[in-house]
Design an enzyme around this catalytic site. Structure first.
Site, PDB file in Angstrom:
ATOM      1  N   ARG A  83       0.848  -1.176   0.000  1.00 61.23           N
ATOM      2  CA  ARG A  83       0.000   0.000   0.000  1.00 61.23           C
ATOM      3  C   ARG A  83       0.888   1.233   0.000  1.00 61.23           C
ATOM      4  O   ARG A  83       1.781   1.385   0.829  1.00 61.23           O
ATOM      5  CB  ARG A  83      -0.890  -0.008   1.247  1.00 61.23           C
ATOM      6  CG  ARG A  83      -1.493   1.319   1.636  1.00 61.23           C
ATOM      7  CD  ARG A  83      -2.696   1.655   0.779  1.00 61.23           C
ATOM      8  NE  ARG A  83      -3.166   2.999   1.057  1.00 61.23           N
ATOM      9  CZ  ARG A  83      -4.183   3.276   1.848  1.00 61.23           C
ATOM     10  NH1 ARG A  83      -4.843   2.323   2.453  1.00 61.23           N
ATOM     11  NH2 ARG A  83      -4.563   4.532   2.025  1.00 61.23           N
ATOM     12  N   ASP A  97     -10.439  -0.425   6.453  1.00 58.22           N
ATOM     13  CA  ASP A  97     -10.994   0.580   7.367  1.00 58.22           C
ATOM     14  C   ASP A  97     -11.683  -0.108   8.531  1.00 58.22           C
ATOM     15  O   ASP A  97     -12.518  -0.994   8.324  1.00 58.22           O
ATOM     16  CB  ASP A  97     -12.031   1.444   6.636  1.00 58.22           C
ATOM     17  CG  ASP A  97     -11.412   2.394   5.630  1.00 58.22           C
ATOM     18  OD1 ASP A  97     -10.268   2.837   5.865  1.00 58.22           O
ATOM     19  OD2 ASP A  97     -12.075   2.692   4.619  1.00 58.22           O
TER      20      ASP A  97
END
Ligand code: ROI
Length: 159
Positions: A83, A97
């Site tokens: 990422r 999340d």
């Protein structure tokens, strides 16, 4: 034990594979195990449109970790998927999340739970409703009702 819900999203490097791998990795977080997992959903990007469509899903996670330790574990998984934190609202290989952590409301600089954008995100509400439409998002409302309110932009369920 706490029941937490994690939103997964990807629009780079074979998004479906990113999500399926992440599911296994969630199950390997210490003091935690994976519960129910939604189908995968595809949706147009929210935010800048010059990026690929997203694949999204939601996972239920049973955990004994405090919220910030869980956040650290999620960020470790994101990093393992290479990422890169590029432009805000830009494309990403894997986004995890922390949507809900039991019925707790957490308002720290690093972590806001429930996830602040949840009521405006059909690509989160739809997979969450598939797991449990009766879930309450503390201070916001019931998942099924929130989804009804933003159905116009609904995500498409994948095969
Ligand atoms: N749009 C969609 N459809 N799905 C996402 O997971 C997603 N994630 C983001 C932004 C850039 C806001 N847009 C998204 O972070």
């Amino acid at each position: 034990m706490i029941t937490a819900y994690v939103g997964l999203g990807s629009n780079l490097d074979h998004p479906e594979e990113q999500l399926l791998r992440a599911m296994d990795e969630l199950d390997c977080i210490p003091e935690s195990w994976l519960g129910r997992f939604s189908s995968l959903y595809v949706s147009a990007p929210m935010g800048p449109q010059n990026q690929p469509d997203y694949v999204n899903a939601v996972a239920e996670l049973h955990t004994a970790l405090p919220a910030l330790a869980l956040l650290d574990a999620l960020q470790d998984i994101e990093n393992a998927h290479h990422r890169v934190r590029g432009e805000r609202w830009g494309p990403r290989t894997l986004d995890l999340d922390l949507l809900l952590y039991s019925q707790e409301v957490i308002d720290l600089e690093r972590l806001k739970v429930p996830h602040p954008g949840i009521a405006q995100r059909p690509f989160v509400l739809q997979p969450l409703a598939e797991i449990d439409g009766d879930l309450q998002v503390p201070g916001v409302g019931r998942v099924r009702d929130l989804l009804d309110a933003c159905k116009a932009q609904a995500a498409r369920r994948m095969q």
